[in-house]
Design an enzyme around this catalytic site. Structure first.
Site, PDB file in Angstrom:
ATOM      1  CG  ASP A  32     -15.964  14.452 -17.400  1.00 31.12           C
ATOM      2  OD1 ASP A  32     -14.926  14.065 -16.825  1.00 31.12           O
ATOM      3  OD2 ASP A  32     -16.147  14.300 -18.625  1.00 31.12           O
ATOM      4  CB  SER A  77     -17.677   5.138 -14.400  1.00 31.23           C
ATOM      5  OG  SER A  77     -16.450   4.913 -15.062  1.00 31.23           O
ATOM      6  CD  GLU A  79     -17.715   1.702 -17.953  1.00 30.80           C
ATOM      7  OE1 GLU A  79     -18.191   2.651 -17.297  1.00 30.80           O
ATOM      8  OE2 GLU A  79     -18.310   0.615 -18.111  1.00 30.80           O
ATOM      9  CG  ASN A  80     -13.992   6.368 -13.773  1.00 32.40           C
ATOM     10  OD1 ASN A  80     -14.904   6.908 -13.155  1.00 32.40           O
ATOM     11  ND2 ASN A  80     -13.636   6.795 -14.981  1.00 32.40           N
ATOM     12  NE  ARG A  83     -10.647   8.117 -15.021  1.00 33.32           N
ATOM     13  CZ  ARG A  83     -11.074   9.360 -14.950  1.00 33.32           C
ATOM     14  NH1 ARG A  83     -10.544  10.181 -14.077  1.00 33.32           N
ATOM     15  NH2 ARG A  83     -12.029   9.800 -15.746  1.00 33.32           N
ATOM     16  NE  ARG A 196     -19.638  13.879 -19.446  1.00 28.78           N
ATOM     17  CZ  ARG A 196     -19.248  12.656 -19.652  1.00 28.78           C
ATOM     18  NH1 ARG A 196     -20.117  11.744 -20.025  1.00 28.78           N
ATOM     19  NH2 ARG A 196     -17.989  12.302 -19.499  1.00 28.78           N
ATOM     20  NE  ARG A 202     -17.220  10.572 -23.344  1.00 33.87           N
ATOM     21  CZ  ARG A 202     -16.295  11.287 -23.984  1.00 33.87           C
ATOM     22  NH1 ARG A 202     -16.460  11.608 -25.247  1.00 33.87           N
ATOM     23  NH2 ARG A 202     -15.198  11.669 -23.365  1.00 33.87           N
ATOM     24  CD  GLU A 215     -35.885  17.632 -21.645  1.00 34.64           C
ATOM     25  OE1 GLU A 215     -35.027  18.229 -22.332  1.00 34.64           O
ATOM     26  OE2 GLU A 215     -36.913  17.114 -22.120  1.00 34.64           O
TER      27      GLU A 215
HETATM   28  C1  IPE Z   1     -17.713   9.719 -16.228  1.00 31.73           C
HETATM   29  O1  IPE Z   1     -16.617  10.503 -16.527  1.00 31.73           O
HETATM   30  C2  IPE Z   1     -17.534   9.067 -14.884  1.00 31.73           C
HETATM   31  C3  IPE Z   1     -17.597   9.954 -13.733  1.00 31.73           C
HETATM   32  C4  IPE Z   1     -17.838  11.228 -13.776  1.00 31.73           C
HETATM   33  C5  IPE Z   1     -17.375   9.319 -12.463  1.00 31.73           C
HETATM   34  P1  IPE Z   1     -15.381   9.937 -17.374  1.00 31.73           P
HETATM   35  O2  IPE Z   1     -14.443  11.052 -17.519  1.00 31.73           O
HETATM   36  O3  IPE Z   1     -14.872   8.698 -16.746  1.00 31.73           O
HETATM   37  O4  IPE Z   1     -16.079   9.554 -18.754  1.00 31.73           O
HETATM   38  P2  IPE Z   1     -15.434   9.428 -20.201  1.00 31.73           P
HETATM   39  O5  IPE Z   1     -14.212   8.576 -20.052  1.00 31.73           O
HETATM   40  O6  IPE Z   1     -15.100  10.808 -20.663  1.00 31.73           O
HETATM   41  O7  IPE Z   1     -16.508   8.808 -21.028  1.00 31.73           O
HETATM   42  C1  IPE Z   2     -14.352  13.324 -13.365  1.00 30.61           C
HETATM   43  O1  IPE Z   2     -13.224  14.035 -13.750  1.00 30.61           O
HETATM   44  C2  IPE Z   2     -14.143  12.551 -12.087  1.00 30.61           C
HETATM   45  C3  IPE Z   2     -14.034  11.099 -12.262  1.00 30.61           C
HETATM   46  C4  IPE Z   2     -14.202  10.453 -13.385  1.00 30.61           C
HETATM   47  C5  IPE Z   2     -13.727  10.343 -11.072  1.00 30.61           C
HETATM   48  P1  IPE Z   2     -12.152  13.406 -14.724  1.00 30.61           P
HETATM   49  O2  IPE Z   2     -11.066  12.805 -13.908  1.00 30.61           O
HETATM   50  O3  IPE Z   2     -12.799  12.495 -15.686  1.00 30.61           O
HETATM   51  O4  IPE Z   2     -11.628  14.708 -15.459  1.00 30.61           O
HETATM   52  P2  IPE Z   2     -11.139  14.812 -16.964  1.00 30.61           P
HETATM   53  O5  IPE Z   2     -12.233  14.306 -17.836  1.00 30.61           O
HETATM   54  O6  IPE Z   2      -9.901  13.976 -17.057  1.00 30.61           O
HETATM   55  O7  IPE Z   2     -10.889  16.267 -17.141  1.00 30.61           O
HETATM   56 MG    MG Z   3     -13.516  12.768 -17.570  1.00 26.97          MG
END
Ligand code: IPE
Ligand code: IPE
Ligand code: MG
Length: 250
Positions: A32, A77, A79-80, A83, A196, A202, A215
């Site tokens: 992340d 994910s 949920e992604n 975006r 993470r 989370r 862990e």
């Molecule tokens: C989790 O990160 C998914 C991936 C790393 C692929 P997100 O950035 O999507 O999670 P949230 O939205 O903060 O929960």
């Molecule tokens: C994680 O980085 C990668 C994916 C979820 C694909 P993010 O894109 O979630 O980065 P932040 O959370 O916006 O910084």
């Molecule tokens: Mg993120």
């Protein structure tokens, strides 16, 4: 293990105080912070993802050289999809390009590739690239690298329940082992350590069944800044914990 047979990563690990006999067998990573990393530099989010890909290449190598047996990373994910359209398309393209470009090197390094997620919902060319990787490397005996794409922990449990019902299993016969045996990669052990990056505390629906006793290690560093030292710090912290599994440990 004799000193001369150690890889540079193992030598560094030992210097830091890591016990190579007690490594986590399976490390899972929620990569992340790519977006925040890019924003801080005035760059597009997609450039953060590209930098994240570069990071992943290094971490896969480091984990393999350290002696980790399973590395599972959350690339996209379920949920992604929420975006912006261009970010989703860019990520799909990036994962596909990466899968194709890295296959040869991964195969040469004896990496076994696995995937987790609903691949029937991703672009066909990406699905093909991922499945080619799995097929090509299925006989390899080095680190097992699992890429979670369009992965959701709840979706995985739903898919497991569907397959149990389709198999005609009686309700009275269902145990935790029944469900575990129907997950996407049932032969992969549960993660010992979940990392993470970017400070979020989370799970974001990652490996929620398998992480019941895992862990958790959170670092403030965004994923593009994660490196060998960060990986070793996570492993060292893991080794300083006492895992109890609900029992009393003196
Ligand atoms: C989790 O990160 C998914 C991936 C790393 C692929 P997100 O950035 O999507 O999670 P949230 O939205 O903060 O929960
Ligand atoms: C994680 O980085 C990668 C994916 C979820 C694909 P993010 O894109 O979630 O980065 P932040 O959370 O916006 O910084
Ligand atoms: Mg993120």
């Amino acid at each position: 293990m004799s000193v001369s047979s150690q890889t540079p990563t193992q030598e560094k690990a030992v210097q830091l105080g890591i016990d190579l006999e007690q490594l986590p067998s399976h490390v899972a990573v929620i990569m992340d912070g790519n977006g925040r990393w890019a924003k801080k530099r005035g760059l597009q989010r997609l450039l953060g993802h590209r930098e994240g890909y570069r990071t992943l290449r290094g971490v896969l190598l480091n984990a393999s050289e350290l002696g980790i047996k399973f590395l599972t990373v959350y690339a996209f994910s379920a949920e992604n999809w929420r975006r912006p359209e261009d970010e989703v398309a860019g990520l799909m393209k990036l994962i596909e390009t990466a899968a194709k470009d890295e296959l040869r090197a991964m195969h040469r390094n004896n990496v076994r590739v696995q995937v987790a997620g609903r691949l029937d919902e991703v672009p066909p060319s990406l699905r093909k690239a991922l499945l080619d990787g799995v097929e090509t490397t299925k006989g390899n005996t080095g680190i097992t690298f699992t890429l979670a794409v369009n992965y959701g922990g709840r979706a995985e449990i739903v898919d497991a329940v569907k397959s149990i019902i389709e198999a005609g299993t009686k309700a009275s016969e269902i145990t935790e082992e029944t469900i575990a045996s129907r997950l996407y990669n049932p032969l992969t052990p549960e993660p010992d350590l979940m990392v993470r990056t970017a400070g979020e505390m989370r799970w974001s629906n990652f490996l929620i069944w398998q992480s019941a006793n895992t862990e958790l290690y959170v670092t403030e560093k965004p994923w593009p800044e994660f490196d060998e030292t960060e990986l070793l710090n996570a492993v060292l912290t893991y080794q300083q914990r006492t895992r109890k599994f609900g029992a009393v440990v003196e």
